[in-house]
Design a protein around this motif. Structure first.
Motif, PDB file in Angstrom:
ATOM      1  N   TYR A   1      -2.923  38.627 -45.950  1.00  0.00           N
ATOM      2  CA  TYR A   1      -4.342  38.338 -46.148  1.00  0.00           C
ATOM      3  C   TYR A   1      -4.974  39.461 -46.948  1.00  0.00           C
ATOM      4  CZ  TYR A   1      -3.131  35.495 -42.088  1.00  0.00           C
ATOM      5  OH  TYR A   1      -2.517  34.615 -41.237  1.00  0.00           O
TER       6      TYR A   1
ATOM      7  N   GLN B   1       7.019  30.342 -45.061  1.00  0.00           N
ATOM      8  CA  GLN B   1       7.306  29.792 -43.741  1.00  0.00           C
ATOM      9  C   GLN B   1       8.581  28.968 -43.764  1.00  0.00           C
ATOM     10  OE1 GLN B   1       4.918  26.379 -42.718  1.00  0.00           O
ATOM     11  NE2 GLN B   1       4.409  27.231 -40.711  1.00  0.00           N
TER      12      GLN B   1
ATOM     13  N   GLU C   1      -0.726  38.925 -39.187  1.00  0.00           N
ATOM     14  CA  GLU C   1      -0.336  39.388 -40.519  1.00  0.00           C
ATOM     15  C   GLU C   1       1.108  39.897 -40.493  1.00  0.00           C
ATOM     16  OE1 GLU C   1      -3.137  42.149 -42.131  1.00  0.00           O
ATOM     17  OE2 GLU C   1      -2.789  41.331 -44.138  1.00  0.00           O
TER      18      GLU C   1
ATOM     19  N   SER D   1       2.858  36.212 -43.322  1.00  0.00           N
ATOM     20  CA  SER D   1       1.485  35.939 -43.731  1.00  0.00           C
ATOM     21  C   SER D   1       0.887  37.198 -44.337  1.00  0.00           C
ATOM     22  CB  SER D   1       0.629  35.541 -42.529  1.00  0.00           C
ATOM     23  OG  SER D   1       1.343  34.724 -41.655  1.00  0.00           O
TER      24      SER D   1
ATOM     25  N   GLN E   1       7.197  32.871 -39.923  1.00  0.00           N
ATOM     26  CA  GLN E   1       6.509  32.980 -41.195  1.00  0.00           C
ATOM     27  C   GLN E   1       6.114  34.407 -41.530  1.00  0.00           C
ATOM     28  OE1 GLN E   1       3.232  30.234 -40.478  1.00  0.00           O
ATOM     29  NE2 GLN E   1       1.769  31.909 -40.664  1.00  0.00           N
TER      30      GLN E   1
ATOM     31  N   PHE F   1       1.215  32.429 -47.338  1.00  0.00           N
ATOM     32  CA  PHE F   1       2.156  32.151 -46.247  1.00  0.00           C
ATOM     33  C   PHE F   1       3.525  31.794 -46.815  1.00  0.00           C
ATOM     34  CE2 PHE F   1      -2.040  30.546 -44.925  1.00  0.00           C
ATOM     35  CZ  PHE F   1      -2.284  31.350 -43.830  1.00  0.00           C
TER      36      PHE F   1
ATOM     37  N   ASP G   1      -1.223  25.799 -42.116  1.00  0.00           N
ATOM     38  CA  ASP G   1      -2.323  25.990 -41.174  1.00  0.00           C
ATOM     39  C   ASP G   1      -3.120  24.690 -41.025  1.00  0.00           C
ATOM     40  OD1 ASP G   1      -3.206  26.039 -43.737  1.00  0.00           O
ATOM     41  OD2 ASP G   1      -4.129  28.008 -43.650  1.00  0.00           O
TER      42      ASP G   1
ATOM     43  N   GLN H   1      -5.134  34.103 -48.993  1.00  0.00           N
ATOM     44  CA  GLN H   1      -4.099  34.093 -47.957  1.00  0.00           C
ATOM     45  C   GLN H   1      -2.793  33.563 -48.521  1.00  0.00           C
ATOM     46  OE1 GLN H   1      -6.188  31.430 -45.414  1.00  0.00           O
ATOM     47  NE2 GLN H   1      -7.570  33.003 -44.618  1.00  0.00           N
TER      48      GLN H   1
END
Lengths: 299, 454
Positions: free
Chosen positions: B98, B441, B121, B96, B94, B439, B199, B437
């Protein structure tokens, strides 16, 4: 303590309403066949309806409860139910329906499967390693299954063995007569060119002599892409087809597209019992299937 | 006979003069027609018999072909390989992003465990899972899931699950032994890759460090009723968080009940309730921050009793019960932890009483065979009381009573049932530091066709 009483009460009550043989059929065609062969000595439950894609069934709580009480599983096998049946077996706490046990009956073990892939690779789509599992589309398969299933029912429920044999003999006679009748009716379908949406009809076509020009889903289970559809169009230019066939549980989108582009007729076949209102049992299923094909061939 | 008759007739008709009577001719005509009909009928009968013979020949042909095919197929399936277990592997990775640094991440009122923090991250490799399963013999089934993941440059191997389970005890009874996901709540028993979001729900993160497992034995009993009712329990070692320490006997136990059914063909549901208890010994607080890695020099420890109760409800809808085309899933869970005991480090000791609770609701809509979208809302709360607040501070437990919340949206594309690409956005208020956040994935499964529970 009260709770224990409730459990005892429930178990007594539930056994009181049971027939001699409780059958869990994965698909409606096998539920119907079980009823034909078992009459009032069996109570039959079908896990799916004719409007559901049997590849994608959820292992729902209700199915677990039914599997728990089954004496006999009658399912297609050949990996058709591999996404849900193993879970039911694992969660039911029922020894007789475990793989290989007396109450585990997979109909595909009793017929000859076609379309067995020569190479196994998932890039080819959702292929079935064992072969085409949609065996209920030919009545010639049904009779083979009926014989083996009746045999199994006689083994499990010996008390009613004679009854089951009589039911089978009676069914077999009616079924053979029906096959002769269907074959005569369907004579004009021989050699007719057709397109199918999903490769589910091999057994039917082999039986009636229909000629499959192409499949809209070039990879089974994967919706056709634009280039797949264009390939189909090109193929139809050289080999025109009379009709495009899809099952009642499938979306007609791809078929509709083809109807828009060409002079082809779209046919929705029931695929199994409950696929439409007319298909109430095995006999009416084939009556309706052949009628629909004949109607489309006339257009 | 007929040809002879015909010849005679022709001869006779030739012999007669034109002056023959008109009624004689009409007689002949009638006879001709009669004969013609006769022949036509016989030809038709012959044609029918021929057609029938063709059909029978075809039937015989298929029969012969089928016999041939069966004899070859039985020969090919008899090799030693067919006893190999089902093997599958889940791969994922993934990206990520933030808005706040993931190192600042805190979950107010809860102590984060090793795996309870945020994914690294940027681009990262997720957990790779290998699952092997097979029937062991006529009585047992076995399954093991080994997870591999990278932690600060080294590959860690973990046993997520390794259990044996009875196949055929009958009467609805099933016994499982080994390591397995505890039958608490709904998501807990599913592998993370089968969850609907990238998550864990905040409450799972806060209480269990994502998931509760049991090393022990599980019993379950399925009632012989039309409505599914399952009762069961587990006993375990009690060393899995939030339990801790070794126990000579039973370290933790759990009881659960679940029930479910269908409403018509379009709707199905399941509800469950469960209760878990343990008496942790020297449960360590890692110091609040995720992925700490380094041991805290003088950690705060908990000794006492802890119990968690859960209720969950899941509802699914699909037109005609056909999940392939379109379906909706609604899921809600609520957990309540109650803890009573002491906190201490080498210098101090304090009486400690805690309530930590929260839940989540999520809704998933599969609007086309290959597309799903969903939304989730998480909320948490806590009441932490200690006779010495300094220990709470040392344990990095925020006792202000702040209510963490989080809103998530996701969109999934599923090229097949073996692959998934997911995008997810969270508005995260796990602590006073708000975070947004993102993501991206992928999750794929190779090998054996896995079956997913309801």
């Amino acid at each position: 303590m009260k709770f224990l009483y409730i459990i005892v009460f429930l178990s007594v009550f539930s056994s009181a309403v049971q027939a001699d043989l409780t059958i869990f059929a994965c698909e409606p065609e096998w539920a119907s066949l079980s009823e034909e062969l078992g009459g009032d000595k069996v109570s039959v439950f079908s896990a799916t309806t004719g409007l559901q894609d049997p590849h994608y069934i959820q292992a729902r709580p209700s199915l677990i409860a039914k599997a728990r009480r089954a004496d006999l599983l009658v399912c297609t096998g050949a990996e058709l139910e591999s996404g849900w049946l193993p879970l039911l077996q694992a969660k039911a706490g029922n020894s007789v329906i475990q793989t290989g046990a007396s109450g585990y009956f997979m109909v595909s073990n009793y017929v000859t499967l076609i379309d067995i892939p020569t190479s196994l690779d998932r890039s080819q789509g959702h292929i079935h390693a064992a072969g085409n599992p949609h065996i209920q589309t030919s009545p010639l398969n049904i009779v083979k299954v009926a014989q083996a299933l009746s045999q199994r029912m006689q083994e499990i429920d010996r008390v009613n063995a004679v009854f089951y044999q009589q039911r089978f003999d009676d069914f077999n006679q009616r079924w053979q007569a029906a096959i002769d009748n269907w074959q005569q009716q369907a004579a004009p379908l021989k050699g007719v060119n057709v397109v199918v949406q999903h490769n589910s009809w091999g057994y039917l076509f082999d039986w009636l002599g229909l000629n499959k020009v192409t499949v809209l889903e070039s990879k089974p289970g994967v919706p056709p892409t634009v280039s797949d559809l264009n390939n189909t169009l090109n193929q139809l230019k050289t080999t025109p087809a009379k009709m495009v066939i899809h099952a009642a549980y499938q979306s007609s989108k791809a078929s509709d597209w083809l109807v828009d582009k060409t002079a082809i007729t779209s046919v929705t076949l029931p695929f199994t019992i409950g696929g439409n209102e007319q298909s109430k049992d095995l006999f009416s299923l084939f009556d309706n299937t052949i009628q629909r094909l004949l109607d489309a061939a006339k257009q | 006979m007929k040809p002879l008759k015909l010849a005679l007739l022709i001869a006779a008709s030739l012999g007669t003069s034109i002056s023959a009577h008109a009624d004689q001719i009409s007689d002949l005509k009638a006879e001709f027609l009669q004969m013609r009909a006769d022949y036509e009928q016989r030809i038709e009968q012959l044609e029918q018999r021929l057609a029938q013979t063709e059909v029978t020949t075809n039937a015989v042909k298929t029969e012969v072909a089928s016999v041939k095919a069966t004899s070859t197929s039985t020969a090919t399936t008899r090799n030693n390989n067919s006893f190999n277990p089902a093997i599958s592997m889940v791969l994922n990775g993934q990206f990520s992003d933030y808005s706040d640094s993931p190192d600042n991440y805190e979950l107010s009122g809860f102590a984060l465990q090793d795996e309870g923090g945020l994914a690294p991250e940027g681009l990262s490799l997720g957990e790779s899972e290998i699952t092997v399963s097979a029937s062991i013999d006529q009585l047992f089934f076995g399954q093991s899931t080994i997870a591999l993941h990278d932690d600060a440059g080294t590959t860690e191997v973990g046993i997520e699950e390794a259990f044996i389970q009875t196949l055929g005890l009958g009467n609805g009874i099933t016994v499982r032994a080994g390591r397995f996901y505890s039958p608490m709540g709904y998501l807990n028993e599913k592998h993370i890759h089968a969850w609907n979001f990238a998550d864990a729900p905040l409450i799972y993160r806060g209480l269990f460090g994502n998931q509760l497992t049991t090393d022990g034995v599980k019993f379950s009993y399925l009632l012989p009723t039309d409505q599914m009712i399952e009762l069961g329990g587990t006993v375990g070692s009690g060393d899995q968080h939030p339990g801790a320490g070794t126990n000579s006997g039973i370290g933790d136990w759990l009881i659960y009940a679940r029930t479910g059914g269908d409403i018509g063909t379009n709707h199905s549901w399941q509800a469950s309730a469960s209760h878990w208890q343990s008496s942790p010994k020297d449960r360590e607080y890692a110091g609040g921050h995720n992925h700490g890695g380094d041991a805290v020099a003088d950690p705060v420890l908990f000794n006492g009793d802890t119990d968690i109760s859960n209720v969950s409800l899941i509802y699914k809808w699909a037109p005609n019960g056909n999940f392939k085309q379109k379906n909706i899933t609604l899921l809600g869970e609520y957990f309540y932890l109650n803890e009573d005991g002491q906190l201490n480090n080498s210098a101090e000791l304090a009486q400690y009483d805690a309530k930590q609770y929260g839940g989540f609701i999520e809704g998933i809509y599969q609007f086309a065979p290959r597309w799903r979208t969903g939304a989730r809302y998480d909320w948490l709360g806590s009441k932490l009381r200690a006779s010495d607040n300094e220990l709470l501070t040392d344990a990095d437990l925020d006792f202000s009573g702040f209510h963490p919340q989080r809103y998530s949206l996701m969109l999934e594309w599923l090229p097949s049932e073996f692959s998934r690409v997911r995008a997810q956005v969270n508005r995260d208020k796990s602590s006073r530091n708000d975070d947004t956040q993102l993501f991206l994935q992928y999750t794929v499964s190779i090998g054996a066709h896995g079956a997913h529970s309801f």
